[in-house]
Scaffold this active site. Structure first.
Site, PDB file in Angstrom:
ATOM      1  N   SER A   8       0.844  -1.197   0.000  1.00  0.00           N
ATOM      2  CA  SER A   8       0.000   0.000   0.000  1.00  0.00           C
ATOM      3  C   SER A   8       0.879   1.247   0.000  1.00  0.00           C
ATOM      4  CB  SER A   8      -0.907   0.000   1.229  1.00  0.00           C
ATOM      5  OG  SER A   8      -1.547   1.250   1.316  1.00  0.00           O
ATOM      6  N   HIS A  33      -1.278  -1.160  -4.238  1.00  0.00           N
ATOM      7  CA  HIS A  33      -2.535  -0.683  -3.643  1.00  0.00           C
ATOM      8  C   HIS A  33      -2.489   0.830  -3.485  1.00  0.00           C
ATOM      9  CE1 HIS A  33      -6.143  -1.237  -1.156  1.00  0.00           C
ATOM     10  NE2 HIS A  33      -5.620  -0.383  -0.299  1.00  0.00           N
ATOM     11  N   ASP A  35      -4.516   4.084  -2.085  1.00  0.00           N
ATOM     12  CA  ASP A  35      -5.582   4.547  -1.196  1.00  0.00           C
ATOM     13  C   ASP A  35      -6.001   5.960  -1.565  1.00  0.00           C
ATOM     14  OD1 ASP A  35      -5.935   2.363   0.719  1.00  0.00           O
ATOM     15  OD2 ASP A  35      -3.834   2.744   1.206  1.00  0.00           O
ATOM     16  N   MET A  37      -8.377   8.979  -0.797  1.00  0.00           N
ATOM     17  CA  MET A  37      -9.181   9.471   0.337  1.00  0.00           C
ATOM     18  C   MET A  37      -9.614  10.907   0.096  1.00  0.00           C
ATOM     19  SD  MET A  37      -6.906   8.107   3.529  1.00  0.00           S
ATOM     20  CE  MET A  37      -6.159   6.486   3.541  1.00  0.00           C
ATOM     21  N   HIS A  66      -8.316   1.754  -4.139  1.00  0.00           N
ATOM     22  CA  HIS A  66      -9.241   1.598  -3.008  1.00  0.00           C
ATOM     23  C   HIS A  66      -9.849   2.972  -2.746  1.00  0.00           C
ATOM     24  CE1 HIS A  66      -9.543   0.752   1.638  1.00  0.00           C
ATOM     25  NE2 HIS A  66     -10.730   0.907   1.072  1.00  0.00           N
ATOM     26  N   MET A  68     -11.745   5.434  -0.819  1.00  0.00           N
ATOM     27  CA  MET A  68     -12.319   5.831   0.476  1.00  0.00           C
ATOM     28  C   MET A  68     -12.870   7.237   0.310  1.00  0.00           C
ATOM     29  SD  MET A  68      -9.361   4.178   2.796  1.00  0.00           S
ATOM     30  CE  MET A  68      -8.344   4.123   1.353  1.00  0.00           C
ATOM     31  N   MET A 137     -11.770  -4.738   5.320  1.00  0.00           N
ATOM     32  CA  MET A 137     -10.953  -3.835   6.139  1.00  0.00           C
ATOM     33  C   MET A 137     -10.720  -4.481   7.501  1.00  0.00           C
ATOM     34  SD  MET A 137     -10.203  -1.280   4.260  1.00  0.00           S
ATOM     35  CE  MET A 137      -9.215  -0.564   5.568  1.00  0.00           C
ATOM     36  N   GLY A 145      -0.606   1.991   9.517  1.00  0.00           N
ATOM     37  CA  GLY A 145       0.045   1.736  10.801  1.00  0.00           C
ATOM     38  C   GLY A 145      -0.873   1.466  11.975  1.00  0.00           C
ATOM     39  N   ASP A 173      -7.036  -5.709   4.340  1.00  0.00           N
ATOM     40  CA  ASP A 173      -6.343  -4.413   4.328  1.00  0.00           C
ATOM     41  C   ASP A 173      -6.335  -3.794   5.725  1.00  0.00           C
ATOM     42  OD1 ASP A 173      -5.213  -2.025   3.533  1.00  0.00           O
ATOM     43  OD2 ASP A 173      -6.977  -1.288   2.457  1.00  0.00           O
ATOM     44  N   GLY A 174      -5.125  -3.650   6.284  1.00  0.00           N
ATOM     45  CA  GLY A 174      -4.979  -2.979   7.573  1.00  0.00           C
ATOM     46  C   GLY A 174      -4.284  -3.844   8.604  1.00  0.00           C
ATOM     47  N   GLY A 195       0.924  -1.937   4.102  1.00  0.00           N
ATOM     48  CA  GLY A 195       1.587  -0.645   3.980  1.00  0.00           C
ATOM     49  C   GLY A 195       2.850  -0.610   4.808  1.00  0.00           C
ATOM     50  N   SER A 196       2.696  -0.429   6.125  1.00  0.00           N
ATOM     51  CA  SER A 196       3.882  -0.277   6.964  1.00  0.00           C
ATOM     52  C   SER A 196       4.752  -1.528   7.008  1.00  0.00           C
ATOM     53  CB  SER A 196       3.491   0.196   8.367  1.00  0.00           C
ATOM     54  OG  SER A 196       2.315  -0.403   8.779  1.00  0.00           O
TER      55      SER A 196
HETATM   56  C1  DX5 Z   1      -6.073   2.258   5.496  1.00  0.00           C
HETATM   57  C2  DX5 Z   1      -5.686   1.888   4.101  1.00  0.00           C
HETATM   58  C3  DX5 Z   1      -4.660   0.831   4.018  1.00  0.00           C
HETATM   59  C4  DX5 Z   1      -3.366   1.201   4.693  1.00  0.00           C
HETATM   60  C5  DX5 Z   1      -2.813  -0.034   5.337  1.00  0.00           C
HETATM   61  O1  DX5 Z   1      -7.145   3.102   5.456  1.00  0.00           O
HETATM   62  O2  DX5 Z   1      -6.811   1.436   3.364  1.00  0.00           O
HETATM   63  O3  DX5 Z   1      -4.442   0.412   2.682  1.00  0.00           O
HETATM   64  O4  DX5 Z   1      -2.408   1.715   3.813  1.00  0.00           O
HETATM   65  O5  DX5 Z   1      -1.671   0.300   6.035  1.00  0.00           O
HETATM   66  P1  DX5 Z   1      -1.036  -0.703   7.102  1.00  0.00           P
HETATM   67  O6  DX5 Z   1      -0.667  -1.941   6.362  1.00  0.00           O
HETATM   68  O7  DX5 Z   1       0.134   0.053   7.625  1.00  0.00           O
HETATM   69  O8  DX5 Z   1      -2.090  -0.952   8.149  1.00  0.00           O
HETATM   70 ZN    ZN Z   2      -6.468   0.497   1.409  1.00  0.00          ZN
END
Ligand code: DX5
Ligand code: ZN
Length: 221
Positions: A8, A33, A35, A37, A66, A68, A137, A145, A173-174, A195-196
């Site tokens: 991500s 991925h 995001d 927003m 994705h 949001m 999610m 993170g 995801d998350g 992501g992280s």
């Molecule tokens: C959160 C995002 C994720 C996010 C995940 O709203 O949809 O894609 O980047 O990050 P990690 O893997 O760090 O939880």
């Molecule tokens: Zn996401």
């Protein structure tokens, strides 16, 4: 179904996007991925179609958008044109979900439904015929993170059962990390979004390999 890894970009260094994308592409990730927003559906902003277009023109990796955002329908045409490979819209904001999914598919793009941790899976059951993947999610969306919500494992198993013989890709995801990758795969997840756990470490290629190994060797699928 084998496990796919989707780093991500939210956790990447935005001042060197091209290098960050190249590193995970070279590292063997199947998807990137993205995001998107709007500061309304979630309390955070990221980027929109112009940045997605720039990424698409500088890499070959399949893009996984994705959304949001409160009005996902407004972005779909631009993302199809970018182009992206997949688009997930949140069930919580789609009043005409069947039409939205069909519009995504009509653009030759895989259609996905994203669902928040406290939204009932029953909300998406009747939409599965128009759905290529479900993005479960495992945190409340908006930020990278955050801690993985453990109840997600049961939701993945229930969704896999609900899908029956349908070859549904279940993406999670998350808070995905080395510690939960095997349990996620065992529960029925087929795409791990991280992501992280990937951009938070120096060697992104090793992070991708290690996550894949944990999910496939530690998992029983
Ligand atoms: C959160 C995002 C994720 C996010 C995940 O709203 O949809 O894609 O980047 O990050 P990690 O893997 O760090 O939880
Ligand atoms: Zn996401």
């Amino acid at each position: 179904m084998s496990i796919r890894l989707a780093p991500s970009l939210l956790s990447a260094d935005f001042s060197r996007l091209a290098e960050e994308v190249a590193e995970v592409e070279w590292g063997g990730a199947e998807l990137l991925h993205l995001d998107i927003m709007d500061g309304h559906f979630v309390p955070n902003f990221t980027f929109g179609p112009p940045v997605v277009r720039a990424i698409a023109s500088h890499s070959k990796i399949a893009l996984d958008a994705h959304l949001m955002v409160t009005n996902p329908d407004d972005l779909i045409d631009d993302l199809i044109a970018a182009p992206v490979a997949r688009i997930a819209v949140h069930v919580e904001v789609c009043n005409h979900l069947q039409r939205t999914l069909e519009n995504i598919r009509a653009g030759g793009v895989e259609a996905g439904i994203a669902i928040n941790p406290a939204s009932a899976l029953a909300l998406i059951e009747d939409a599965l015929p128009w759905t290529d993947f479900v993005l479960i999610m495992s945190v409340n969306p908006g930020f990278g993170g955050q801690d993985f919500i453990p109840e997600t494992l049961d939701r993945i198993s229930r969704l896999r059962q609900m899908a029956g013989k349908r070859p549904l890709d279940i993406a999670v995801d998350g808070g995905v990390c080395l510690e939960n990758a095997a349990s996620l795969a065992n529960a029925g997840a087929t795409t791990l979004i991280a992501g992280s756990a990937i951009f938070g470490v120096d060697d992104r290629a090793s992070a991708i390999t290690d996550l894949r190994l944990s999910a496939t060797v530690g998992g029983v699928r």
